[in-house]
Design a protein around this motif. Structure first.
Motif, PDB file in Angstrom:
ATOM      1  N   ARG A   6      50.081  52.180  31.230  1.00  0.00           N
ATOM      2  CA  ARG A   6      49.474  51.317  32.888  1.00  0.00           C
ATOM      3  C   ARG A   6      49.988  52.646  34.728  1.00  0.00           C
ATOM      4  NH1 ARG A   6      47.733  46.485  30.982  1.00  0.00           N
ATOM      5  NH2 ARG A   6      47.969  45.549  29.176  1.00  0.00           N
ATOM      6  N   HIS A  11      56.875  41.558  37.044  1.00  0.00           N
ATOM      7  CA  HIS A  11      54.278  40.442  36.344  1.00  0.00           C
ATOM      8  C   HIS A  11      54.271  39.145  36.530  1.00  0.00           C
ATOM      9  CE1 HIS A  11      55.976  42.214  32.401  1.00  0.00           C
ATOM     10  NE2 HIS A  11      55.061  40.814  32.431  1.00  0.00           N
ATOM     11  N   PRO A  71      48.795  38.461  35.025  1.00  0.00           N
ATOM     12  CA  PRO A  71      48.433  39.698  35.450  1.00  0.00           C
ATOM     13  C   PRO A  71      47.792  40.413  34.439  1.00  0.00           C
ATOM     14  CG  PRO A  71      50.083  39.584  34.050  1.00  0.00           C
ATOM     15  CD  PRO A  71      49.792  37.976  34.491  1.00  0.00           C
ATOM     16  N   ALA A  72      47.431  40.116  34.042  1.00  0.00           N
ATOM     17  CA  ALA A  72      45.763  41.076  32.676  1.00  0.00           C
ATOM     18  C   ALA A  72      44.592  41.296  32.981  1.00  0.00           C
ATOM     19  CB  ALA A  72      46.757  40.417  30.985  1.00  0.00           C
ATOM     20  N   LEU A  73      44.763  42.002  33.955  1.00  0.00           N
ATOM     21  CA  LEU A  73      43.642  42.088  34.872  1.00  0.00           C
ATOM     22  C   LEU A  73      42.206  42.378  34.471  1.00  0.00           C
ATOM     23  CD1 LEU A  73      44.775  43.036  38.447  1.00  0.00           C
ATOM     24  CD2 LEU A  73      44.883  40.689  37.532  1.00  0.00           C
ATOM     25  N   SER A  93      47.343  47.343  36.278  1.00  0.00           N
ATOM     26  CA  SER A  93      48.533  45.400  35.903  1.00  0.00           C
ATOM     27  C   SER A  93      49.427  45.549  37.230  1.00  0.00           C
ATOM     28  CB  SER A  93      49.122  45.114  34.996  1.00  0.00           C
ATOM     29  OG  SER A  93      49.658  44.401  34.682  1.00  0.00           O
ATOM     30  N   CYS A 116      42.094  35.610  38.789  1.00  0.00           N
ATOM     31  CA  CYS A 116      43.450  35.497  38.125  1.00  0.00           C
ATOM     32  C   CYS A 116      44.630  34.812  39.123  1.00  0.00           C
ATOM     33  CB  CYS A 116      44.118  37.134  37.923  1.00  0.00           C
ATOM     34  SG  CYS A 116      43.055  36.813  36.430  1.00  0.00           S
TER      35      CYS A 116
END
Length: 421
Positions: A54, A68, A95-97, A105, A131
């Motif tokens: 990430r 996050h 946060p898990a976009l 993220s 989100c």
């Protein structure tokens, strides 16, 4: 505006920086972060640097804000989002976009977006994906902990079971089944336990294993076996480190059937193999604990895979629906995310805490980003009373709440401890 944040500059290089935050664009939102809980995933990010999936390659030139699991207040809203979000709203976020096929993220990938900051900018994709969530509760930490809770909720929802000759998976843990939380007396395991005990679809038996007796004793104190029994659940805490043959012992506890659902909360080969060994027919094993070693492996019984339909899967993070479920169950008083928290601290403690996370015993470390405070265990608050009476007041509140962090403790902290300029 000038802000402070813990930022990643490279592998094992976290710094508490002060820098200028740019003006928001019409599709962005400026927020004040109040709380952020530190995740083991953040530690993995910090030690791996650009080797983490990430983290962007130019992080040395564009440092990424860490954290996050955040909550706080909306300060300024770009024109594009003013119909839905207003200054003064409390927020949390998923946060898990998974934005356009990327793994970006907050807390890993953004120069101006992360939880270990006094203020940060939420980019357009967060709102585009739905989100960013308004939080209507009182305590910020409960919103921060909704994210780690959502990870376990997602794992429960992603479990599946099968029927011979039918090519459809029945999603979720088995209702009235037998469930094991392996290496589960840590913070994430306890989050899974509070959820397993109080969700709508529940097992009839839960076994929590660990090799740390102190952690097991704390778990048993927080989750009395008698209370679970009243709800029709047979709850056990087992120290597998004291057993000659943990698999045989655990299978015997089930009457020889094995477990329908097993969650493995440690990336340790022995725990994975025990998890495989205790699966019953059509048992679902979720390898929840993400390893840092990309070659990590362990044995699994493939005879049982073939003849007994056992299966393995893994989940990382939850989705927005899981976050909303976590917030709703917390608001209803059905789950208590505070069982995960054992330490609190200020933003000035976040970098060192993150880099040393595996060495610090206990559960979740909760950071308040506008507070200057060294990391301190809740059980050690009383010992600081002589040098600062405010710690004694916090200790009074926590001790009256079974040793757990609570809204009253947070409110006292935010009102009586010095805020960073």
């Amino acid at each position: 505006m000038k802000v402070k944040a813990v930022r990643l500059h490279g592998a094992n290089d976290l710094r508490l920086d002060e820098f200028e935050l740019p003006e928001i664009k019409e599709d962005e939102i400026l927020v004040k972060v109040v709380s952020d809980s530190i995740c083991m995933s953040t530690y993995k990010c910090a030690i791996l640097g650009t080797k983490h999936k990430r983290v962007h390659e130019d992080v040395a030139d564009h440092p990424a804000i860490m954290g996050h699991e955040m909550a706080g207040d909306i300060v300024k809203v770009g024109a594009k989002h003013q119909d839905k979000f207003k200054p003064g709203m409390k927020f949390t976020l998923q946060p898990a976009l998974n934005y356009k096929g990327t793994m970006w993220s907050p807390g890993y990938s953004y120069e101006f977006f992360g939880g270990d900051a006094t203020y940060c900018i939420i980019p357009a994709e967060v709102m585009e994906l739905g989100c960013l969530l308004e939080y209507k509760g009182k305590a910020y930490y409960e919103a921060s902990l909704a994210e780690p809770m959502s990870c376990s909720i997602g794992a429960f929802n992603a479990a599946y079971h099968t029927k011979m000759g039918v090519y459809t998976h029945e999603m979720g843990i088995k209702k009235g089944g037998k469930l094991a939380i392996m290496a589960g007396a840590g913070p994430m395991g306890l989050g899974a336990l509070t959820y397993a005990l109080h969700r709508d679809i529940r097992p009839s038996m839960i076994v929590v294993t660990d090799v740390n007796q102190e952690r097991l004793d704390r778990a048993a104190h927080l989750f009395p076996i008698e209370d679970a029994k009243k709800d029709g659940i047979d709850l056990h805490f087992v120290n597998t480190g004291k057993l000659e043959d943990p698999v045989a012992y655990l299978r015997e506890m089930t009457g020889g059937t094995g477990f329908d659902d097993v969650f493995c909360y440690a990336p340790v080969a022995a725990v994975v193999e025990q998890s495989s060994g205790v699966l019953g027919r059509d048992g679902c094993l979720n390898f929840f604990a993400g390893p840092t070693d990309n070659q990590f492996s362990a044995k699994m019984n493939f005879y049982d895979v073939h003849y007994n339909s056992t299966h393995v899967m893994g989940t990382t993070g939850g989705n927005t629906a899981d976050m909303i479920e976590s917030l709703e169950l917390t608001a209803q008083g059905r789950i208590n995310p505070a069982v995960m928290v054992t330490h609190i601290g200020g933003l000035d403690a976040a970098a060192e805490t993150t880099l040393n996370l595996p060495k610090i015993p206990g559960g979740k470390k909760l950071i308040y980003t506008h507070i200057s405070m060294p990391l301190i265990a809740l059980e050690d608050l009383r010992s600081k009373e002589a040098q600062d009476s405010r710690y004694g007041k916090l200790a009074d509140i926590v001790e009256a709440n079974k040793g757990l962090w609570c809204p009253e403790a947070e409110e006292y902290l935010l009102h009586h401890f010095k805020e960073e300029a």
